[in-house]
Each structure stands twice: as structure tokens, then as C-alpha cells.
Design a protein around this motif. Structure first.
Motif, PDB file in Angstrom:
ATOM      1  N   GLU A   4      67.973  89.928  -9.242  1.00 32.25           N
ATOM      2  CA  GLU A   4      67.452  89.049  -8.189  1.00 32.25           C
ATOM      3  C   GLU A   4      67.035  87.701  -8.789  1.00 32.25           C
ATOM      4  OE1 GLU A   4      67.538  88.312  -4.633  1.00 32.25           O
ATOM      5  OE2 GLU A   4      67.525  90.485  -4.834  1.00 32.25           O
ATOM      6  N   PHE A   5      66.441  87.734  -9.983  1.00 31.96           N
ATOM      7  CA  PHE A   5      66.072  86.489 -10.673  1.00 31.96           C
ATOM      8  C   PHE A   5      67.313  85.679 -11.036  1.00 31.96           C
ATOM      9  CE2 PHE A   5      61.695  87.818 -11.055  1.00 31.96           C
ATOM     10  CZ  PHE A   5      61.002  86.615 -11.154  1.00 31.96           C
ATOM     11  N   LEU A   6      68.367  86.372 -11.504  1.00 31.39           N
ATOM     12  CA  LEU A   6      69.620  85.676 -11.832  1.00 31.39           C
ATOM     13  C   LEU A   6      70.172  84.987 -10.584  1.00 31.39           C
ATOM     14  CD1 LEU A   6      71.436  88.297 -14.119  1.00 31.39           C
ATOM     15  CD2 LEU A   6      70.765  85.995 -14.799  1.00 31.39           C
ATOM     16  N   GLN A   7      70.058  85.683  -9.439  1.00 31.82           N
ATOM     17  CA  GLN A   7      70.582  85.125  -8.194  1.00 31.82           C
ATOM     18  C   GLN A   7      69.821  83.870  -7.769  1.00 31.82           C
ATOM     19  OE1 GLN A   7      72.344  87.783  -5.215  1.00 31.82           O
ATOM     20  NE2 GLN A   7      70.824  87.032  -3.801  1.00 31.82           N
ATOM     21  N   LEU A   8      68.566  83.795  -8.155  1.00 31.05           N
ATOM     22  CA  LEU A   8      67.746  82.628  -7.783  1.00 31.05           C
ATOM     23  C   LEU A   8      68.064  81.412  -8.650  1.00 31.05           C
ATOM     24  CD1 LEU A   8      64.314  84.437  -7.251  1.00 31.05           C
ATOM     25  CD2 LEU A   8      65.796  83.511  -5.472  1.00 31.05           C
ATOM     26  N   GLY A   9      68.713  81.649  -9.793  1.00 34.44           N
ATOM     27  CA  GLY A   9      69.062  80.529 -10.678  1.00 34.44           C
ATOM     28  C   GLY A   9      70.512  80.148 -10.519  1.00 34.44           C
ATOM     29  N   SER A  10      70.913  79.012 -11.100  1.00 31.28           N
ATOM     30  CA  SER A  10      72.344  78.665 -11.081  1.00 31.28           C
ATOM     31  C   SER A  10      72.705  77.943 -12.373  1.00 31.28           C
ATOM     32  CB  SER A  10      72.688  77.787  -9.868  1.00 31.28           C
ATOM     33  OG  SER A  10      71.790  76.715  -9.782  1.00 31.28           O
ATOM     34  N   LYS A  11      73.983  77.970 -12.705  1.00 30.11           N
ATOM     35  CA  LYS A  11      74.467  77.397 -13.965  1.00 30.11           C
ATOM     36  C   LYS A  11      75.290  76.133 -13.707  1.00 30.11           C
ATOM     37  CE  LYS A  11      73.140  80.541 -17.041  1.00 30.11           C
ATOM     38  NZ  LYS A  11      71.988  80.207 -17.842  1.00 30.11           N
ATOM     39  N   GLU A  12      75.080  75.149 -14.573  1.00 33.09           N
ATOM     40  CA  GLU A  12      75.819  73.889 -14.493  1.00 33.09           C
ATOM     41  C   GLU A  12      77.256  74.101 -14.981  1.00 33.09           C
ATOM     42  OE1 GLU A  12      75.391  70.140 -13.234  1.00 33.09           O
ATOM     43  OE2 GLU A  12      73.512  70.710 -14.200  1.00 33.09           O
ATOM     44  N   ASN A  13      77.390  74.754 -16.137  1.00 34.40           N
ATOM     45  CA  ASN A  13      78.683  74.935 -16.780  1.00 34.40           C
ATOM     46  C   ASN A  13      79.543  75.967 -16.022  1.00 34.40           C
ATOM     47  OD1 ASN A  13      80.427  76.615 -18.582  1.00 34.40           O
ATOM     48  ND2 ASN A  13      79.887  75.042 -20.080  1.00 34.40           N
ATOM     49  N   GLU A  14      80.803  75.593 -15.787  1.00 27.55           N
ATOM     50  CA  GLU A  14      81.685  76.426 -14.954  1.00 27.55           C
ATOM     51  C   GLU A  14      81.933  77.828 -15.514  1.00 27.55           C
ATOM     52  OE1 GLU A  14      85.784  75.767 -13.060  1.00 27.55           O
ATOM     53  OE2 GLU A  14      84.950  73.755 -13.262  1.00 27.55           O
ATOM     54  N   ASN A  15      82.206  77.919 -16.828  1.00 27.92           N
ATOM     55  CA  ASN A  15      82.469  79.232 -17.427  1.00 27.92           C
ATOM     56  C   ASN A  15      81.217  80.098 -17.449  1.00 27.92           C
ATOM     57  OD1 ASN A  15      85.141  78.636 -17.866  1.00 27.92           O
ATOM     58  ND2 ASN A  15      84.773  77.804 -19.912  1.00 27.92           N
ATOM     59  N   GLU A  16      80.110  79.451 -17.773  1.00 30.29           N
ATOM     60  CA  GLU A  16      78.828  80.172 -17.767  1.00 30.29           C
ATOM     61  C   GLU A  16      78.526  80.696 -16.368  1.00 30.29           C
ATOM     62  OE1 GLU A  16      75.371  78.110 -19.199  1.00 30.29           O
ATOM     63  OE2 GLU A  16      76.392  77.551 -21.060  1.00 30.29           O
ATOM     64  N   ARG A  17      78.950  79.913 -15.389  1.00 28.18           N
ATOM     65  CA  ARG A  17      78.661  80.245 -13.991  1.00 28.18           C
ATOM     66  C   ARG A  17      79.312  81.571 -13.598  1.00 28.18           C
ATOM     67  NH1 ARG A  17      80.342  75.455 -10.482  1.00 28.18           N
ATOM     68  NH2 ARG A  17      78.488  74.369 -11.196  1.00 28.18           N
ATOM     69  N   PHE A  18      80.547  81.769 -14.045  1.00 26.77           N
ATOM     70  CA  PHE A  18      81.231  83.019 -13.687  1.00 26.77           C
ATOM     71  C   PHE A  18      80.593  84.209 -14.399  1.00 26.77           C
ATOM     72  CE2 PHE A  18      84.266  85.647 -11.850  1.00 26.77           C
ATOM     73  CZ  PHE A  18      85.044  84.898 -10.981  1.00 26.77           C
ATOM     74  N   ALA A  19      80.251  84.014 -15.679  1.00 19.70           N
ATOM     75  CA  ALA A  19      79.599  85.092 -16.434  1.00 19.70           C
ATOM     76  C   ALA A  19      78.254  85.444 -15.785  1.00 19.70           C
ATOM     77  CB  ALA A  19      79.395  84.656 -17.879  1.00 19.70           C
ATOM     78  N   HIS A  20      77.545  84.419 -15.347  1.00 21.60           N
ATOM     79  CA  HIS A  20      76.246  84.576 -14.676  1.00 21.60           C
ATOM     80  C   HIS A  20      76.418  85.397 -13.386  1.00 21.60           C
ATOM     81  CE1 HIS A  20      72.192  82.953 -13.534  1.00 21.60           C
ATOM     82  NE2 HIS A  20      72.663  83.041 -12.311  1.00 21.60           N
ATOM     83  N   TYR A  21      77.461  85.063 -12.646  1.00 23.18           N
ATOM     84  CA  TYR A  21      77.761  85.766 -11.381  1.00 23.18           C
ATOM     85  C   TYR A  21      78.082  87.245 -11.628  1.00 23.18           C
ATOM     86  CZ  TYR A  21      80.949  87.240  -7.567  1.00 23.18           C
ATOM     87  OH  TYR A  21      81.584  87.930  -6.573  1.00 23.18           O
TER      88      TYR A  21
END
Length: 345
Positions: free
Chosen positions: A172-189
Motif C-alpha cells: 500500500e505504501f509502494l502504491q502511494l509513491g511513484s517513480k520518475e525513472n521509466e524502468n524503475e517504474r515498472f519494477a516498482h509496479y
């Protein structure tokens, strides 16, 4: 890395090296899930009428009981693999009950965080009773699940299933944050998807395998199957948010965009329409963002790419579970990977 040029070919039941014929997971799991919701209600020993009504609200027997069904099928598959026992142990069935309780508590809390007004085609707990009481109801369901977990009396199982609760919070905490970098963004998701959805299925499957079989290799098979099916399930959920109608889904569509969330279809679409980047970073907060983003997703191959990715996870789940000795339950778990991909709600 996540682009796929061709559709993954899934192992269908007809191709599995086994004489077992098609197994309907819901039919096969039904006998062990009889009275599931009545048994859950027995765990919710509540003195006040209002809290009782709130806690029992989602345990109305109208849910698919998808998670408990996977858990009992996995229990049987592991028991058969280990010593050809076709019985589900009482402690394994308890894990199925606890999994459904943890899942439901997380839904009650999610609806508060998202300020959601409908779930499974009816009003949410927070809409009817208010946010404060909804939070407490979710807490109460979790505490009842913890009591049931302690009653199993196995410290390994307790640590495996409490990991799920930790993962739900971290997700839930991860969902509240977001990533600038595109590749990091997918890993984050994908990490968020694992923690919020797949961890429960993975760890519940692992728990019943530990109760049924001493072999750590089997525990890993059960965990990997649950993890891969869980991630695929959520990927398809994210696809349906764009392709299904609200009536079918039981909740509003484009709900994730309205919450400011960039799911798989959006992240893939962003590669074709880089102008979506700014919208993702501001969490679709400007007027017209949600509609524009939805249009971009449907014009792109985002839905198709996310579906391909789900197929890859299902393929991996099938590969893992196929390491177990053939049984009707093993075949049903393979069949389930196909059902996850084909579902429309």
C-alpha cells in the motif's frame, strides 16, 4: 525487457503429460470449502450488533472464494505428492479460512484509502458506516484471523502468514509513491503487485505445503505457483479496468486512473505516447487527464502487452506446479491459470 513479440503458448490441460482429464477447479475445491463463510463468521466473535454486521458484510457467500479454493487445491496436490493422502488436514483448511479473512480485511481498508463507494456490485463498508468504523472493522477481522492462526499452533506457519500482513502494508505504501525513472517504474509496479496481491496467495500455498509435506522443494513449488498466479491475476485485473464495463466488474472502470495509479496498461502505453509521463507524475490530477490517459491506453498496445505479461506469469506457474506428482488437483491448478487469463470480471 517486458516487450514480447509473440504470444506465449500456455500449457493447456490436453498437453500435460498425464492421464488426468479436464478438472474444474471450482467443482473440485467445493467440498473442502463447504460452509466456508459460516466458519469464518464463527471466528468473528463480536458482542456488538453493528460491528458484527460490518465484519460479516463481505462474507455473504457471493464472493468467488478464489483464494481459499487455490489453497485447498494446493493442499490436496501437496498431500498426494507426499504420501498419496487425499484428505485436506483441518490445519490446512484453517489456512484457507485465514487467507480469505486477511484478504477481506485488506479490501475493507483499501476501500477506505481509495474512498471507494462500490465493491462486488454493492456499497462499501465505508460508505454505509463511515471511514472510522470501517478501519476498525478491518482491524477486527485481522485480529480474528490472527487468533485463528495462533490456534494452528505452528510457529513456521505463523511467520509465513504474518509476512502477508507486512507485505500488504508495504504494498500500500509502494502504491502511494511513484517513480520518475521509466524502468524503475515498472519494477516498482510489479513489486507493489506482488506485495498487495500475490504475497497472500504465494504464502498461503507455501503454508499448506509445509503442513502437508516436509520437502522444502515442494514448499518452493507451492510458493512460486502462488506468486506467479497472483501476479497474473492482478495484471488481468488491471487490464479489465480498461476493457470491462462497470456492471460486469462490480466496480467503476478507469478506477485506477481516477486514484492516480499507473498500472501495466498505462506503463506500456507510455512507451508509445511519452506525453503520458507528465500525467503519470502528477497522478492524472489535472482536469481531462483521466479521459486522455484512457484514450491513449486504448490506442496503444498497452492492454495486449499486459495480457502477454500475464500469460508469461501463468506459464511459469504451470511450469512450477507440473513438478508435482500428477493428480486431479494438480490439473485443476493448471486449469486455473487458464481461467485467470480468460476471466472477464
Amino acid at each position: 525487457r517486458f516487450h514480447h513479440t509473440s504470444t506465449c503458448h500456455l500449457c493447456s490441460c490436453s498437453k500435460t503429460v498425464s492421464d488426468e482429464k479436464y478438472q474444474d477447479p471450482f467443482q473440485l475445491g467445493r467440498k473442502d470449502l463447504k460452509n466456508l463463510y459460516e466458519d469464518i463468521k464463527k471466528e468473528l466473535l463480536v458482542s456488538t450488533a453493528e460491528l458484527k454486521e460490518m465484519c460479516e458484510y463481505y462474507f455473504d457467500g457471493k464472493g468467488k472464494a478464489f483464494r481459499p479454493m487455490i489453497v485447498v487445491l494446493m493442499a490436496r496436490a501437496c498431500n498426494i505428492h507426499h504420501n498419496n493422502s487425499r484428505e485436506v488436514q483441518a490445519s490446512q483448511r484453517s489456512v484457507a479460512i485465514i487467507a480469505e479473512m486477511i484478504h477481506t480485511a485488506s479490501l475493507v481498508h483499501d476501500d477506505v484509502i481509495d474512498d471507494a463507494n462500490s465493491r462486488r456490485g454493492k456499497m462499501t463498508v465505508n460508505q454505509i458506516w463511515g471511514e472510522r468504523k470501517a478501519v476498525l472493522a478491518g482491524d477486527f477481522i485481522l485480529s480474528a484471523a490472527s487468533v485463528a492462526l495462533a490456534r494452528i499452533g505452528n510457529t513456521t506457519i505463523i511467520s509465513v502468514l504474518t509476512q502477508v500482513i507486512e507485505d500488504l502494508v508495504r504494498g500500500e505504501f509502494l502504491q502511494l509513491g511513484s517513480k520518475e525513472n521509466e524502468n524503475e517504474r515498472f519494477a516498482h509496479y510489479l513489486e507493489k503487485t506482488f506485495k498487495k496481491t500475490a504475497s497472500l496467495i504465494a504464502n498461503s500455498c507455501k503454508a499448506v505445503s509445509i503442513l502437508g509435506c516436509p520437502d522444502p522443494k515442494v514448499h518452493e513449488i507451492a510458493y512460486q505457483y502462488g506468486k506467479n498466479v497472483g501476479i497474473a491475476f492482478q495484471l488481468i485485473d488491471d487490464v479489465l479496468d480498461f476493457t470491462s464495463c462497470a456492471d460486469r466488474l462490480g466496480k467503476p472502470t478507469a478506477a485506477d486512473l481516477k486514484l492516480g495509479l499507473a498500472t501495466g496498461p498505462v506503463l506500456f502505453a507510455c512507451r508509445q505516447f511519452p506525453e503520458m509521463n507528465a500525467m503519470i507524475m502528477r497522478r492524472f490530477s489535472k482536469p481531462g487527464d483521466v479521459e486522455r490517459a484512457r484514450k491513449y491506453v486504448l490506442q496503444s498496445d498497452g492492454v495486449q502487452q499486459t495480457t502477454y505479461l500475464a500469460q508469461r506469469y501463468c506459464h511459469e506457474a504451470t511450469r512450477e506446479i507440473s513438478k508435482l506428482r500428477p493428480s486431479p488437483e494438480r490439473e485443476a491448478l493448471i486449469q486455473l491459470t487458464e481461467m485467470v487469463l480468460m476471466r472477464d470480471k
